[in-house]
Design an enzyme around this catalytic site. Sequence first.
Site, PDB file in Angstrom:
ATOM      1  N   ASN A  39       0.836  -1.204   0.000  1.00 45.87           N
ATOM      2  CA  ASN A  39       0.000   0.000   0.000  1.00 45.87           C
ATOM      3  C   ASN A  39       0.876   1.261   0.000  1.00 45.87           C
ATOM      4  O   ASN A  39       1.407   1.660   1.037  1.00 45.87           O
ATOM      5  CB  ASN A  39      -0.907  -0.047   1.244  1.00 45.87           C
ATOM      6  N   PRO A  40       1.032   1.918  -1.174  1.00 43.91           N
ATOM      7  CA  PRO A  40       1.885   3.107  -1.243  1.00 43.91           C
ATOM      8  C   PRO A  40       1.355   4.266  -0.398  1.00 43.91           C
ATOM      9  O   PRO A  40       2.129   5.121   0.048  1.00 43.91           O
ATOM     10  CB  PRO A  40       1.883   3.475  -2.732  1.00 43.91           C
ATOM     11  N   GLU A  74      -2.253 -12.782   4.941  1.00 49.17           N
ATOM     12  CA  GLU A  74      -3.003 -12.061   5.982  1.00 49.17           C
ATOM     13  C   GLU A  74      -4.028 -12.997   6.599  1.00 49.17           C
ATOM     14  O   GLU A  74      -5.020 -13.361   5.983  1.00 49.17           O
ATOM     15  CB  GLU A  74      -3.692 -10.830   5.392  1.00 49.17           C
ATOM     16  N   LYS A 125      -3.485  14.664   7.932  1.00 45.29           N
ATOM     17  CA  LYS A 125      -3.931  13.332   8.399  1.00 45.29           C
ATOM     18  C   LYS A 125      -2.924  12.785   9.403  1.00 45.29           C
ATOM     19  O   LYS A 125      -3.292  12.189  10.412  1.00 45.29           O
ATOM     20  CB  LYS A 125      -4.109  12.381   7.207  1.00 45.29           C
ATOM     21  N   ASP A 173      -1.211  -3.373  10.176  1.00 43.81           N
ATOM     22  CA  ASP A 173      -2.575  -3.768   9.822  1.00 43.81           C
ATOM     23  C   ASP A 173      -3.526  -2.782  10.466  1.00 43.81           C
ATOM     24  O   ASP A 173      -3.314  -2.356  11.603  1.00 43.81           O
ATOM     25  CB  ASP A 173      -2.878  -5.194  10.293  1.00 43.81           C
ATOM     26  N   GLY A 199      -8.552   3.969   0.484  1.00 44.58           N
ATOM     27  CA  GLY A 199      -9.507   3.161   1.253  1.00 44.58           C
ATOM     28  C   GLY A 199     -10.730   3.942   1.705  1.00 44.58           C
ATOM     29  O   GLY A 199     -11.410   4.605   0.910  1.00 44.58           O
TER      30      GLY A 199
END
Length: 179
Positions: free
Chosen positions: A10-11, A37, A158, A66, A138
């Site tokens: 996930n970049p 996973e 963020k 995660d 996401g």
Amino acid sequence: MRAFSFITQNPGKVAELQAKAHEFGLEIVHVNASYPELQADTLEEVVRHGLSYCKEKFPPLFIIEDSGLFIDDLHGFPGPYSSYVNKTIGNSGVVKLIGEGRPARFESAIGSYCRDFKLFHGRVEGRIVSSRGHRGFGFDPIFEYEGRTFAEMTVAEKNALSHRSKAAELFLEWASTII
Ligand code: IMP
């Protein structure tokens, strides 16, 4: 520069952690690889399982992460099953399912391997809203924190308050003492 690896595909996560690591004078080397996973009821179990697998394949010091969206009305679901929910019903499906304005939180568990496993946690409380904003990844467009969705924030904004940045700060404070 003192560096450690981040194993993820996930970049978006890498960009967030890279910015945070720089604040601590540390560098992230992105290892674009996957690991199995586990489908489990907690983020911690998923991370511990991932660490055990990665320990055999990658040299220390590395981290994996995660995270999940925990919706109060659904007793914390999807939580560790967030990836599946994101792929199947997506953001619009989540909003349709629980409605606007309902409370939710993001949680993050960072696992590191140096000589042993260490886990670091972070969380942020917010609410589910109709999709707004184009940044991030996401569930960012449907997660609102104090009037703005995560997708309406820059990485720096963020990073000042997110679940992942809180877990990252704990990890980076510890990592600064050993590398
Ligand atoms: P995982 O940690 O990569 O397994 O992520 C689980 C799911 O939650 C994926 O669908 C991610 O896109 C989503 N997710 C994890 N962290 C975030 C975040 O910071 N913002 C938005 N979605 C996220």
